[in-house]
Design an enzyme around this catalytic site. Structure first.
Site, PDB file in Angstrom:
ATOM      1  CG  ASN A   1       5.339   1.295   7.944  1.00 36.26           C
ATOM      2  OD1 ASN A   1       4.360   1.950   8.319  1.00 36.26           O
ATOM      3  ND2 ASN A   1       5.908   1.466   6.771  1.00 36.26           N
TER       4      ASN A   1
ATOM      5  NE  ARG B   1      -2.922  -1.898   3.175  1.00 36.03           N
ATOM      6  CZ  ARG B   1      -3.558  -2.611   2.278  1.00 36.03           C
ATOM      7  NH1 ARG B   1      -4.610  -2.110   1.674  1.00 36.03           N
ATOM      8  NH2 ARG B   1      -3.168  -3.800   1.963  1.00 36.03           N
TER       9      ARG B   1
ATOM     10  CG  ASP C   1      -2.912   4.879   0.212  1.00 37.97           C
ATOM     11  OD1 ASP C   1      -2.266   4.674  -0.832  1.00 37.97           O
ATOM     12  OD2 ASP C   1      -2.584   4.445   1.313  1.00 37.97           O
TER      13      ASP C   1
HETATM   14  N1  EPU Z   1      -0.929  -6.391  -2.355  1.00 33.07           N
HETATM   15  C1  EPU Z   1      -1.913  -7.105  -3.006  1.00 33.07           C
HETATM   16  N2  EPU Z   1      -2.695  -7.951  -2.279  1.00 33.07           N
HETATM   17  C2  EPU Z   1      -2.549  -8.115  -0.925  1.00 33.07           C
HETATM   18  C3  EPU Z   1      -1.537  -7.373  -0.256  1.00 33.07           C
HETATM   19  C4  EPU Z   1      -0.744  -6.515  -1.006  1.00 33.07           C
HETATM   20  O1  EPU Z   1      -2.075  -6.989  -4.220  1.00 33.07           O
HETATM   21  O2  EPU Z   1      -3.289  -8.903  -0.332  1.00 33.07           O
HETATM   22  C5  EPU Z   1      -0.070  -5.494  -3.151  1.00 33.07           C
HETATM   23  C6  EPU Z   1      -0.289  -4.027  -2.802  1.00 33.07           C
HETATM   24  O3  EPU Z   1      -1.370  -3.485  -3.515  1.00 33.07           O
HETATM   25  C7  EPU Z   1       1.049  -3.424  -3.189  1.00 33.07           C
HETATM   26  C8  EPU Z   1       2.048  -4.534  -2.893  1.00 33.07           C
HETATM   27  O4  EPU Z   1       1.285  -5.736  -2.815  1.00 33.07           O
HETATM   28  O5  EPU Z   1       1.067  -3.149  -4.568  1.00 33.07           O
HETATM   29  C9  EPU Z   1       2.832  -4.360  -1.602  1.00 33.07           C
HETATM   30  O6  EPU Z   1       1.993  -4.200  -0.527  1.00 33.07           O
HETATM   31  P1  EPU Z   1       2.385  -4.623   0.973  1.00 33.07           P
HETATM   32  O7  EPU Z   1       1.303  -5.491   1.467  1.00 33.07           O
HETATM   33  O8  EPU Z   1       3.786  -5.145   1.008  1.00 33.07           O
HETATM   34  O9  EPU Z   1       2.349  -3.228   1.704  1.00 33.07           O
HETATM   35  P2  EPU Z   1       1.527  -2.818   2.988  1.00 33.07           P
HETATM   36  O10 EPU Z   1       1.672  -3.868   4.033  1.00 33.07           O
HETATM   37  O11 EPU Z   1       0.185  -2.389   2.602  1.00 33.07           O
HETATM   38  C10 EPU Z   1       3.568  -1.664   4.134  1.00 33.07           C
HETATM   39  C11 EPU Z   1       3.848  -0.311   4.717  1.00 33.07           C
HETATM   40  C12 EPU Z   1       3.961   0.701   3.598  1.00 33.07           C
HETATM   41  C13 EPU Z   1       5.087   0.271   2.669  1.00 33.07           C
HETATM   42  C14 EPU Z   1       4.815  -1.151   2.154  1.00 33.07           C
HETATM   43  C15 EPU Z   1       5.912  -1.716   1.274  1.00 33.07           C
HETATM   44  C16 EPU Z   1       2.728  -0.469   6.858  1.00 33.07           C
HETATM   45  C17 EPU Z   1       1.654   0.025   7.753  1.00 33.07           C
HETATM   46  N3  EPU Z   1       2.778   0.060   5.632  1.00 33.07           N
HETATM   47  O12 EPU Z   1       2.328  -1.546   3.454  1.00 33.07           O
HETATM   48  O13 EPU Z   1       4.308   1.937   4.203  1.00 33.07           O
HETATM   49  O14 EPU Z   1       5.182   1.149   1.583  1.00 33.07           O
HETATM   50  O15 EPU Z   1       4.633  -2.053   3.268  1.00 33.07           O
HETATM   51  O16 EPU Z   1       7.120  -1.756   1.951  1.00 33.07           O
HETATM   52  O17 EPU Z   1       3.529  -1.284   7.273  1.00 33.07           O
HETATM   53  C18 EPU Z   1       4.433   4.274   4.426  1.00 33.07           C
HETATM   54  O18 EPU Z   1       4.951   4.076   5.520  1.00 33.07           O
HETATM   55  O19 EPU Z   1       4.388   5.422   3.900  1.00 33.07           O
HETATM   56  C19 EPU Z   1       3.857   3.138   3.703  1.00 33.07           C
HETATM   57  C20 EPU Z   1       3.029   3.302   2.678  1.00 33.07           C
END
Ligand code: EPU
Length: 431
Positions: free
Chosen positions: A29, A98, A122
């Site tokens: 990540n 993503r 997903d």
């Molecule tokens: N969210 C919103 N609106 C937005 C952005 C996020 O509602 O504009 C919500 C999401 O739907 C979720 C929450 O906020 O419910 C957290 O999402 P976040 O944006 O923090 O996660 P992400 O950036 O999409 C990254 C990691 C994930 C990890 C999460 C939380 C990467 C590529 N992915 O996702 O990793 O679970 O942060 O720590 O950095 C994994 O590695 O298996 C994985 C899923």
């Protein structure tokens, strides 16, 4: 006659303990953001300690389609970014990760246009984009959603004050990468504090960006005209390290885990101590030992520094074999409990209500055919299989390949009996 595709499954022999030493590579990540960050400067960026996993190979291909020369050699990725990039990320590739959405910020900052496939949801739940979009709009971009693509246009982005409703990791990283080359000062409040965000800040700072407050909820970024390419080492993967930590505790094993600072897993290790494990802190990692049956422990996932949502499946696994009743609460993704059905196939006694799960621990689980629904659920099911009677077959292990390099080999080196075999495919409802 239609031909059947072949897929890999893992067969895990239960009643095993994980013992030995394991080295953890760089964080997926982090690397999946460091690679897009390389687009912010023309010339050759070198990233070291990058894990060899499917998502990285897809991101490398995406950057090639944008016009970069990308070489992946061992755990080093070199990215030669040209003066002019194409702003179009192909649908077929980008929709598979993503993190492709994190190209929006750098592409907009670099050339004022980006067209990226909508990442959609997903198998861990809906994944909104509203904070990415509204933050970029505040910086002067016009963002629309058309035919499955997110399209953003801007002249030079301008600094803005942005308050995030939730400390989203992806939105923080995206806005940060947009802000470093914007005109003026951007303040991101309620920013994510994850070590991977700090790693992105460290690379951008080395490239010449002006960022204050990395690792705090307020990031202040003074935009600069130009950035230079750098050589950067990716931080260690705390989720893989945490997977091994839970694995040692669940299987009543003894693991030395190196490559990740223990303080990146402070809450998780504390929970393992509460469950009865002995934890030693080492200069470059930690050791987790469990002699008897783990005790029940209540667990809550939260943004960093809370316990990572990506360790939820491991937490469910540990509590499923613990003595007593545990309450496990998921606060980040609405669909993270989807894999619990698979845990129940293994005999786990779990009842969910909304984002809470009541887990009644059992002495041992019972082997069954199960299916990985996402990366972390896949790893969690493998660990659960180690705690079951008999041989557990885990299907759809391509999900595990997206996050855990050489997982089968590492499990074997730690004493587990695991085989990976190719079988005819069945349709995968989780992609
Ligand atoms: N969210 C919103 N609106 C937005 C952005 C996020 O509602 O504009 C919500 C999401 O739907 C979720 C929450 O906020 O419910 C957290 O999402 P976040 O944006 O923090 O996660 P992400 O950036 O999409 C990254 C990691 C994930 C990890 C999460 C939380 C990467 C590529 N992915 O996702 O990793 O679970 O942060 O720590 O950095 C994994 O590695 O298996 C994985 C899923």
């Amino acid at each position: 006659m239609p031909t059947m595709a072949a897929v890999d499954v893992m067969r895990v022999t239960g009643r095993a303990s994980l013992r030995g030493e394991v080295d953890v590579v760089g964080a997926k990540n982090s690397a999946l953001n460091l690679m897009p960050a390389a687009l912010l400067a023309s010339g050759r960026t070198a990233l070291t300690n990058v894990p060899r996993i499917t998502d990285i190979m897809i991101m490398a291909e995406v950057l090639r389609r944008l016009g970069c020369e990308v070489r992946v050699e061992g755990v080093t990725v070199t990215i030669d970014a040209p003066e002019r990039l194409s702003g179009d990320v192909g649908y077929d590739l980008a929709r598979r990760i993503r993190a492709s959405i994190n190209l929006l910020g750098p592409l907009l900052a670099r050339q004022g246009y980006a067209k990226v496939a909508h990442p959609g949801g997903d198998a861990i739940g809906s994944r909104g984009l509203d904070m990415h979009v509204s933050g970029l709009a505040r910086m002067g971009a016009e963002v629309s959603s058309e035919h499955g693509y997110v399209i953003a246009r801007a002249g030079r982005l301008r600094g803005a004050s942005i308050w995030l409703d939730f400390p989203s990791v992806g939105a923080t990283e995206n806005l940060l990468m947009a802000a470093v080359r914007a005109k003026g000062t951007t303040v991101i409040d309620n920013a994510a504090r994850e070590p991977e965000v700090i790693d992105v800040c460290a690379m951008l700072t080395a490239m010449g960006a002006q960022i204050e407050g990395a690792g705090t909820p307020t990031l202040t970024i003074d935009g600069v005209e130009e950035l230079r390419p750098v050589r950067h080492r990716t931080i260690g993967d705390r989720i893989i390290a945490g997977t091994w930590a839970f694995g040692a505790a669940m299987t009543r094993g003894d693991l030395v885990v190196r490559g990740v600072p223990a303080d990146h897993l402070a809450v998780a290790l504390d929970k393992l101590i509460a469950a009865g494990a002995a934890v030693d802190l080492l200069a470059d990692g930690f050791r987790v030992r469990m002699t008897g049956r783990p005790s029940a422990v209540d667990i809550v996932t939260l943004p960093y520094p809370g316990l990572a949502t990506d360790l939820l499946p491991m937490a469910i696994g540990l509590t499923s074999v613990a003595e007593g009743v545990s309450l496990v609460t998921e606060n980040v993704f609405d669909g993270r409990f989807m894999f619990i059905n698979e845990m129940c196939r293994l005999g786990a006694d779990i009842r969910t209500d909304g984002h809470h799960a009541v887990v009644r621990g059992r002495e041992a689980l019972s082997s069954a055919p199960v299916r990985a629904t996402d990366i972390r659920a896949g790893a969690g099911l493998v660990l659960a299989g180690l705690c079951a009677d008999g041989v557990t077959e885990i299907a759809a292990v391509h999900h595990i390949d997206r996050g855990y390099p050489e997982f089968t080999e590492q499990l074997r080196a730690l004493g587990a009996t695991v085989e990976r075999v190719t079988v005819p495919d069945e349709p995968d409802p989780f992609g």
